[in-house]
Write an enzyme that holds these catalytic residues in place. Structure first.
Site, PDB file in Angstrom:
ATOM      1  N   LYS A   1       0.794  -1.235   0.000  1.00 28.23           N
ATOM      2  CA  LYS A   1       0.000   0.000   0.000  1.00 28.23           C
ATOM      3  C   LYS A   1       0.826   1.285   0.000  1.00 28.23           C
ATOM      4  CE  LYS A   1      -4.383  -1.551   1.863  1.00 28.23           C
ATOM      5  NZ  LYS A   1      -5.408  -1.355   2.873  1.00 28.23           N
TER       6      LYS A   1
ATOM      7  N   ASP B   1     -10.292   2.863   1.098  1.00 32.55           N
ATOM      8  CA  ASP B   1     -10.436   2.427   2.496  1.00 32.55           C
ATOM      9  C   ASP B   1     -11.083   3.563   3.281  1.00 32.55           C
ATOM     10  OD1 ASP B   1      -9.379  -0.089   2.352  1.00 32.55           O
ATOM     11  OD2 ASP B   1      -7.327   0.530   2.789  1.00 32.55           O
TER      12      ASP B   1
HETATM   13  P1  NAP Z   1      -0.925  -2.429  10.795  1.00 35.51           P
HETATM   14  O1  NAP Z   1      -0.538  -1.366   9.846  1.00 35.51           O
HETATM   15  O2  NAP Z   1       0.014  -3.531  11.107  1.00 35.51           O
HETATM   16  O3  NAP Z   1      -1.326  -1.702  12.186  1.00 35.51           O
HETATM   17  C1  NAP Z   1      -1.717  -2.425  13.306  1.00 35.51           C
HETATM   18  C2  NAP Z   1      -1.827  -1.497  14.506  1.00 35.51           C
HETATM   19  O4  NAP Z   1      -2.281  -2.277  15.606  1.00 35.51           O
HETATM   20  C3  NAP Z   1      -0.498  -0.882  14.947  1.00 35.51           C
HETATM   21  O5  NAP Z   1      -0.751   0.374  15.493  1.00 35.51           O
HETATM   22  C4  NAP Z   1      -0.047  -1.861  16.012  1.00 35.51           C
HETATM   23  O6  NAP Z   1       0.842  -1.317  16.943  1.00 35.51           O
HETATM   24  C5  NAP Z   1      -1.348  -2.162  16.694  1.00 35.51           C
HETATM   25  N1  NAP Z   1      -1.313  -3.409  17.440  1.00 35.51           N
HETATM   26  C6  NAP Z   1      -0.975  -4.635  16.985  1.00 35.51           C
HETATM   27  N2  NAP Z   1      -1.081  -5.546  17.981  1.00 35.51           N
HETATM   28  C7  NAP Z   1      -1.473  -4.852  19.092  1.00 35.51           C
HETATM   29  C8  NAP Z   1      -1.740  -5.231  20.421  1.00 35.51           C
HETATM   30  N3  NAP Z   1      -1.615  -6.493  20.824  1.00 35.51           N
HETATM   31  N4  NAP Z   1      -2.134  -4.276  21.289  1.00 35.51           N
HETATM   32  C9  NAP Z   1      -2.260  -2.994  20.903  1.00 35.51           C
HETATM   33  N5  NAP Z   1      -2.005  -2.571  19.645  1.00 35.51           N
HETATM   34  C10 NAP Z   1      -1.623  -3.488  18.743  1.00 35.51           C
HETATM   35  O7  NAP Z   1      -2.280  -3.149  10.325  1.00 35.51           O
HETATM   36  P2  NAP Z   1      -3.490  -2.482   9.518  1.00 35.51           P
HETATM   37  O8  NAP Z   1      -3.310  -2.715   8.075  1.00 35.51           O
HETATM   38  O9  NAP Z   1      -3.710  -1.105  10.004  1.00 35.51           O
HETATM   39  O10 NAP Z   1      -4.708  -3.429   9.953  1.00 35.51           O
HETATM   40  C11 NAP Z   1      -5.269  -3.356  11.247  1.00 35.51           C
HETATM   41  C12 NAP Z   1      -6.566  -4.137  11.281  1.00 35.51           C
HETATM   42  O11 NAP Z   1      -7.534  -3.538  10.422  1.00 35.51           O
HETATM   43  C13 NAP Z   1      -6.414  -5.584  10.810  1.00 35.51           C
HETATM   44  O12 NAP Z   1      -7.118  -6.427  11.650  1.00 35.51           O
HETATM   45  C14 NAP Z   1      -7.020  -5.583   9.449  1.00 35.51           C
HETATM   46  O13 NAP Z   1      -7.612  -6.833   9.120  1.00 35.51           O
HETATM   47  C15 NAP Z   1      -8.104  -4.526   9.573  1.00 35.51           C
HETATM   48  N6  NAP Z   1      -8.430  -3.914   8.271  1.00 35.51           N
HETATM   49  C16 NAP Z   1      -9.708  -4.004   7.859  1.00 35.51           C
HETATM   50  C17 NAP Z   1     -10.071  -3.458   6.661  1.00 35.51           C
HETATM   51  C18 NAP Z   1     -11.491  -3.558   6.222  1.00 35.51           C
HETATM   52  O14 NAP Z   1     -11.783  -3.348   5.032  1.00 35.51           O
HETATM   53  N7  NAP Z   1     -12.416  -3.832   7.125  1.00 35.51           N
HETATM   54  C19 NAP Z   1      -9.115  -2.812   5.856  1.00 35.51           C
HETATM   55  C20 NAP Z   1      -7.801  -2.730   6.315  1.00 35.51           C
HETATM   56  C21 NAP Z   1      -7.463  -3.297   7.528  1.00 35.51           C
HETATM   57  P3  NAP Z   1       2.448  -1.389  16.719  1.00 35.51           P
HETATM   58  O15 NAP Z   1       2.768  -0.437  15.619  1.00 35.51           O
HETATM   59  O16 NAP Z   1       3.000  -1.017  18.041  1.00 35.51           O
HETATM   60  O17 NAP Z   1       2.749  -2.828  16.332  1.00 35.51           O
END
Ligand code: NAP
Length: 508
Positions: free
Chosen positions: A298, A335
């Protein structure tokens, strides 16, 4: 080429019947014949000679005359399941001919062992397809396959593992300008090539009725009804999703159901892409007109874009690329639209205070969406630096986790992966931290996360991440098709698939 040695239309889709038991063999064969007239019978998959005998006896008595049966008894040496030698393989292929098979598949390894130039007099089915497999890689291939000297064979099949998309295109090129070459790019990388094989001139494409018999296969129902492999032409618009991993993406289902429902001449393919540059070089070869971008590309995609919507630049992520005239790439972000539409009508965002829990990629899209809608964003993340950066980007504030138990907010959005399969029993937050009137979880596997269940039990309105997924995909569909998407059909298909997955995963 719309016709091959196997026929035209659906006859070029070959259902593969592969099972250890003769009884199941009959059931699968009946199912196969409801969809196509060409069926491969994997005799090597039957558990033993007794099962093979029973299956062929049944075929001899009941085989429909209109159908084309290809008998295969592939030995382990050639990548099959048959433990016998070359003579035993021939024995079963001869029996298959007696049972009504007009075709058989003979591996190049068996031909080498037979040390013969001619198969005449062996009593094999009248049409023999020579098959060549490489389960590890796509070897160097000639630009064109010389069919002279292969007069014994009514068709030649080359199945090779694709490690790069260019492997698939090299292989598919062999099938052009002839009606008797079956080109099979194998593996997950080869999947788009498999779906486009008939369009590229391939004589046949294989699809299992039940279990997959080779890596990267698409099931018969999906190949016929979702991807419509036999109807694709050079005029068909090719779209796709790129990512790594990509196997569990629901975008192909969402987009293709939309095309089928709205009768669009378009297809949407899953591209497993490790290296962006390699994929982009392949765009003209496949004729790709647009693609969704998912992890881990992305951000990396930016440097390849010719133009980008200002909002996607501000968010710092692109999930949608449109291929314009002359191959120019235009990036955008749906998104953001997804989050906005998921919340629309459920909460008045203007003037409200919204907590975004997490500060990754999805959190950014969510923070921009609610800010643009007039809300104040408060970012709460385990890394303060990341929270501050995001808060600064949207003009919002940072919130300490302890404040969640003290202050009140209108909405809270979980943008962390905590609670996603395979850990559905986890929740990123506790009940006492949900002091708001709406909780949205961006996760959609499961549809209702532990967090949403806790919120619902407290009488809080909930929104599943599937609403965001649907809305972002529908926005892409409308951008590319330039018409209104058949939302109801798309929603029903995705929810049905997710619910079905959940019944499979539910612990007993
Ligand atoms: P990402 O860029 O890896 O970001 C994840 C975030 O969550 C980071 O801030 C991370 O913190 C935090 N995190 C991870 N584990 C944690 C924990 N145990 N406790 C507290 N914070 C935690 O991932 P992303 O792409 O943003 O995706 C996040 C979620 O959104 C996923 O579940 C994904 O499936 C969902 N999503 C859904 C859609 C949809 O269309 N519905 C679209 C995109 C994403 P750190 O940086 O400290 O690791």
């Amino acid at each position: 080429m719309e016709r091959s040695v196997f026929g035209a239309g659906r006859a070029r889709i070959c259902a593969v019947v592969a099972t250890p038991r003769a009884k199941e063999f009959r059931n699968l064969l009946r199912r196969a014949l409801q969809e196509t007239t060409t069926v491969e019978l994997r005799l090597d998959w039957l558990a033993n000679d007794r099962e093979r005998h029973e299956a062929l006896e049944w075929l001899r008595k009941f085989a429909p005359r209109k159908a084309t049966f290809i008998a295969t008894c592939r030995r382990r040496r050639g990548g099959g399941e048959f433990a016998g030698g070359a003579a035993e393989e021939l024995f079963w292929l001869i029996r298959a001919k007696e049972a009504g098979c007009a075709w058989c598949d003979l591996e190049v390894e068996t031909m080498e062992e037979l040390r013969t130039d001619s198969l005449r007099g062996f009593g094999l089915p009248p049409k023999v397809m020579l098959s060549i497999h490489d389960f590890r890689r796509t070897p160097s291939l000639p630009a064109k396959l010389k069919m002279t000297g292969r007069g014994e064979f009514a068709a030649v099949k080359i199945a090779a593992m694709s490690r790069k998309l260019s492997d698939s295109t090299r292989l598919l090129r062999l099938a052009r300008d002839t009606d008797r070459v079956v080109a099979v790019p194998m593996g997950e990388v080869g999947l788009p090539g498999r779906i486009l094989a008939l369009r590229e001139g391939g004589a046949l494409v294989y699809a299992p009725v039940a279990a997959a018999t080779a890596p990267g296969q698409v099931g018969l129902q999906d190949l016929l009804k979702l991807y419509r492999a036999h109807e694709l032409t050079r005029q068909t618009g090719v779209y796709g999703v790129i990512g790594d991993p990509i196997e569990h993406s629901l975008s192909p289902l969402l987009q293709n159901i939309g095309y089928v429902s709205a009768k669009k001449d378009a297809v949407f393919l899953p591209f497993l892409v490790e290296e962006l540059g390699e994929f982009l070089k392949m765009l003209p070869e496949f004729g790709v007109k647009g693609f969704s971008v998912t992890l881990p590309h992305k951000q990396k995609i930016f440097r390849y874009l010719d133009e980008c919507e200002p909002l996607a630049e501000e968010i710092g992520a692109v999930n949608t690329v449109t291929v314009k005239k002359g191959g120019k790439l235009a990036g955008s972000n749906t998104d953001y639209v997804g989050v906005f539409r998921a919340l629309q009508g459920k909460i008045e965002l203007t003037g409200s205070r919204v907590v975004i829990f997490g500060a990754g990629g999805a959190a950014r899209a969510a923070a921009f969406a609610v800010t643009k809608a007039g809300a104040e964003v408060l970012v709460c993340a385990r890394r303060e630096k990341a929270a501050k950066e995001l808060a600064r980007a949207v003009g919002g504030g940072v919130l300490r986790r302890s404040a969640l138990r003290k202050e009140k907010f209108e909405a809270l959005l979980n943008a962390t992966p905590v609670g996603m399969y395979p850990h559905p029993a986890s929740s990123p937050l506790e009940a006492g931290e949900l002091r708001c009137s709406l909780v949205m979880d961006l996760i959609y596997r499961p549809l209702e996360t532990k967090l949403l269940r806790i919120a619902r039990a407290r009488g809080i309105k909930t929104v599943s991440g599937v609403e965001m997924f649907l809305a972002q995909g529908i926005a892409q569909w409308e951008l590319w098709m330039k018409s209104k998407a058949p939302e109801r059909a798309m929603r029903t298909a995705v929810l049905g698939k997710l619910r079905n997955e959940e019944t499979k995963f539910r612990p007993t």
